[in-house]
Design a protein around this motif. Structure first.
Motif, PDB file in Angstrom:
ATOM      1  N   ASP A 114       0.876  -1.171   0.000  1.00 29.02           N
ATOM      2  CA  ASP A 114       0.000   0.000   0.000  1.00 29.02           C
ATOM      3  C   ASP A 114       0.911   1.219   0.000  1.00 29.02           C
ATOM      4  OD1 ASP A 114      -2.027   1.833   0.189  1.00 29.02           O
ATOM      5  OD2 ASP A 114      -2.530   1.373   2.267  1.00 29.02           O
ATOM      6  N   GLY A 115       1.230   1.718  -1.199  1.00 33.75           N
ATOM      7  CA  GLY A 115       2.186   2.813  -1.318  1.00 33.75           C
ATOM      8  C   GLY A 115       3.574   2.321  -0.962  1.00 33.75           C
ATOM      9  N   ASP A 116       4.190   2.932   0.067  1.00 34.55           N
ATOM     10  CA  ASP A 116       5.517   2.493   0.496  1.00 34.55           C
ATOM     11  C   ASP A 116       5.454   1.608   1.739  1.00 34.55           C
ATOM     12  OD1 ASP A 116       4.834   4.366   2.382  1.00 34.55           O
ATOM     13  OD2 ASP A 116       6.678   5.531   2.212  1.00 34.55           O
ATOM     14  N   ARG A 117       4.267   1.103   2.042  1.00 32.23           N
ATOM     15  CA  ARG A 117       4.054   0.275   3.229  1.00 32.23           C
ATOM     16  C   ARG A 117       3.798  -1.180   2.821  1.00 32.23           C
ATOM     17  NH1 ARG A 117      -0.788  -0.539   6.433  1.00 32.23           N
ATOM     18  NH2 ARG A 117      -0.131  -1.200   8.485  1.00 32.23           N
ATOM     19  N   LEU A 118       4.383  -2.121   3.580  1.00 32.49           N
ATOM     20  CA  LEU A 118       4.179  -3.544   3.344  1.00 32.49           C
ATOM     21  C   LEU A 118       3.484  -4.184   4.537  1.00 32.49           C
ATOM     22  CD1 LEU A 118       7.659  -4.688   1.954  1.00 32.49           C
ATOM     23  CD2 LEU A 118       5.548  -4.382   0.667  1.00 32.49           C
ATOM     24  N   THR A 119       2.562  -5.089   4.241  1.00 35.49           N
ATOM     25  CA  THR A 119       1.920  -5.921   5.255  1.00 35.49           C
ATOM     26  C   THR A 119       1.952  -7.346   4.740  1.00 35.49           C
ATOM     27  OG1 THR A 119      -0.273  -5.590   4.301  1.00 35.49           O
ATOM     28  CG2 THR A 119       0.394  -4.065   6.067  1.00 35.49           C
ATOM     29  N   GLY A 120       1.571  -8.279   5.572  1.00 34.20           N
ATOM     30  CA  GLY A 120       1.511  -9.662   5.128  1.00 34.20           C
ATOM     31  C   GLY A 120       1.862 -10.626   6.234  1.00 34.20           C
ATOM     32  N   SER A 121       2.372 -11.799   5.819  1.00 35.88           N
ATOM     33  CA  SER A 121       2.692 -12.844   6.795  1.00 35.88           C
ATOM     34  C   SER A 121       3.911 -13.630   6.345  1.00 35.88           C
ATOM     35  CB  SER A 121       1.503 -13.788   6.970  1.00 35.88           C
ATOM     36  OG  SER A 121       1.228 -14.454   5.742  1.00 35.88           O
TER      37      SER A 121
END
Length: 102
Positions: free
Chosen positions: A27-34
């Motif tokens: 999301d833009g310059d942000r990472l999420t996940g697992s």
């Protein structure tokens, strides 16, 4: 750079090469996940991306009885469908990481 997707990571540790499945969402310059390793699924925190570089952290409880937690900070460079970098586990050491998408 396209970093999102599913990756197979190989982490070179003192107890041998460990394989994990990494799922990243951007999301833009942000990472999420697992990050899934064996029977454990760890949530990614502090995920970021800057150019070809990406980083994130996971926290794992090493000993459920003593509740010893370790935070592992990943820093990688992505080139197409591969990534290379380091996983810093603090007092437990820093390990080479490589990954392939898919």
């Amino acid at each position: 750079m396209a970093v999102e997707g599913t990756w197979t990571l190989l982490i070179d540790t003192p107890i041998g090469e460990q394989e994990a499945i990494l799922v990243l969402h951007r999301d833009g310059d942000r990472l999420t996940g697992s990050l899934d390793h064996r029977t454990t699924s760890l949530e990614i925190t502090d995920g970021m991306i800057s150019g070809d570089d990406a980083g994130w952290k996971v926290e794992k409880t090493l000993n459920k009885l003593l509740k010893m937690k370790v935070t592992v900070a990943f820093a990688v460079t992505v080139e197409g469908d591969s990534m290379r970098g380091k996983a810093d586990a603090g007092k437990f050491g820093t390990f080479d990481v490589k990954g392939l998408r898919g």
